[in-house]
Enzyme design. Sequence first.
Site, PDB file in Angstrom:
ATOM      1  N   LYS A  90       1.568  -0.367  -1.806  1.00 28.83           N
ATOM      2  CA  LYS A  90       2.644   0.448  -2.374  1.00 28.83           C
ATOM      3  C   LYS A  90       2.436   1.951  -2.183  1.00 28.83           C
ATOM      4  O   LYS A  90       3.392   2.715  -2.035  1.00 28.83           O
ATOM      5  CB  LYS A  90       2.809   0.133  -3.861  1.00 28.83           C
ATOM      6  CG  LYS A  90       3.285  -1.282  -4.172  1.00 28.83           C
ATOM      7  CD  LYS A  90       4.709  -1.516  -3.706  1.00 28.83           C
ATOM      8  CE  LYS A  90       5.253  -2.859  -4.158  1.00 28.83           C
ATOM      9  NZ  LYS A  90       6.616  -3.101  -3.665  1.00 28.83           N
ATOM     10  N   GLU A 112      11.181   1.865 -10.397  1.00 29.58           N
ATOM     11  CA  GLU A 112      11.141   0.556 -11.035  1.00 29.58           C
ATOM     12  C   GLU A 112       9.826  -0.106 -10.647  1.00 29.58           C
ATOM     13  O   GLU A 112       9.220   0.247  -9.638  1.00 29.58           O
ATOM     14  CB  GLU A 112      12.327  -0.299 -10.575  1.00 29.58           C
ATOM     15  CG  GLU A 112      12.101  -1.106  -9.305  1.00 29.58           C
ATOM     16  CD  GLU A 112      11.878  -0.289  -8.037  1.00 29.58           C
ATOM     17  OE1 GLU A 112      11.118  -0.775  -7.152  1.00 29.58           O
ATOM     18  OE2 GLU A 112      12.431   0.811  -7.907  1.00 29.58           O
ATOM     19  N   SER A 378      -1.768  -7.996   0.536  1.00 29.79           N
ATOM     20  CA  SER A 378      -0.981  -6.827   0.140  1.00 29.79           C
ATOM     21  C   SER A 378      -1.564  -6.078  -1.053  1.00 29.79           C
ATOM     22  O   SER A 378      -1.294  -4.897  -1.242  1.00 29.79           O
ATOM     23  CB  SER A 378       0.461  -7.240  -0.181  1.00 29.79           C
ATOM     24  OG  SER A 378       0.474  -8.246  -1.185  1.00 29.79           O
TER      25      SER A 378
END
Length: 401
Positions: A90, A112, A378
């Site tokens: 991210k 969010e 991830s």
Amino acid sequence: MSNYQVNEKGFYGEFGGAYVPEILYKCVHDLQEAYLPIIEDETFKAAYHALLRDYVGRPSPLYFAQRMSERYGCQLYLKREDLNHTGAHKINNTIGQILLAKRMGKTRIIAETGAGQHGVATATVCALMNMKCEVFMGATDVERQHTNVERMKMLGAEVHPVRTGNMTLSDACSEAIRDWCCHPSDTFYIVGSTMGPHPYPDLVARMQSVISEEIKWQLEQKTGRDYPDYLIACIGGGSNAAGTIYHYMDDERVKIVLAEAGGHGWDTDHTAATIHRGTTGILHGAKMLVMQDDDGQIQEAFTISAGLDYPGVGPMHCNMAKQGRTQVLSINDDEAIYGGYELTRMEGIIPAIESAHAIAALKKLSFKPSDVVVLTVSGRGDKDVETYLKNKEMAKEYGKF
């Protein structure tokens, strides 16, 4: 040769576009006009790549997983996004978007989050850049991702628990968009995945494309060629999947396998397998595959994974799945828990439950010994340890390591 990239109108085939309230039209239009000239500017690129190198810790390693390779009869490489600063992919995106926000003169950041990793990554870059940060998170996720909530607060973000709907990621997105409508002039919405109105799906994919950019030269060093036979990634909204496949979308030599969250099974009422179950609709500003009833009301997504708990999927992935470019597997909760324990026991890597869905996909595929397989881990599983422990019986029932 096919082209799976966005067109000038913001569509991937029939999916995408920008369906926004009138009050947001100028914000979104300004972003559409500004994003490419800014991110293609050499000074922006220099600042972005310097932060990826010196702050995030890129390049992330491409690790040859010896024991897992032997188990599955292939040459398995893990792209270790779990080793980035903040513990997931991210941060690649939030670094880029905060630089874009500053260039556009915005002073307040909203975001969010589901699993909390995007919220943490946003709070992190806001602390770095001394900008006000507010994060919307479903109350259900606030409870099951308590550690990440505290990390966000420690970084100076204000976390707003959202208590509408089933109080997860989709509801957090809706609340963030409502807030943006109330503060259009000074606020920049850092979207965490390849969803939302154009240009967000393209913007996020470009920010995450550093993953596949690195895979190309890392594979060249390790195997003598710059492409794999298989790329595997988990998919919710689709950001880590987009980054993993970005430079290989048009390379038909590469098979792309994506693992979405099946929950209790894609054919049950407790699932988040949108590509399996969804129909075309509009959600959070874009046309995409959406889990909805006959009246177009959004149905609740269900999965053990907070980061995959979304009733839609980004338009880029909808188009590629519809065209048959990607193979999408539905991974149930028990399969994902097993996959997480398997990687932990065999390679000493505790993956995020999101990433464990990609690991579980290996059992559903058949490989040749010569096949080079790249799977993106991830995120790391620190945030999910309690969930793993609560559900470890699932792993025992599903098989032995």
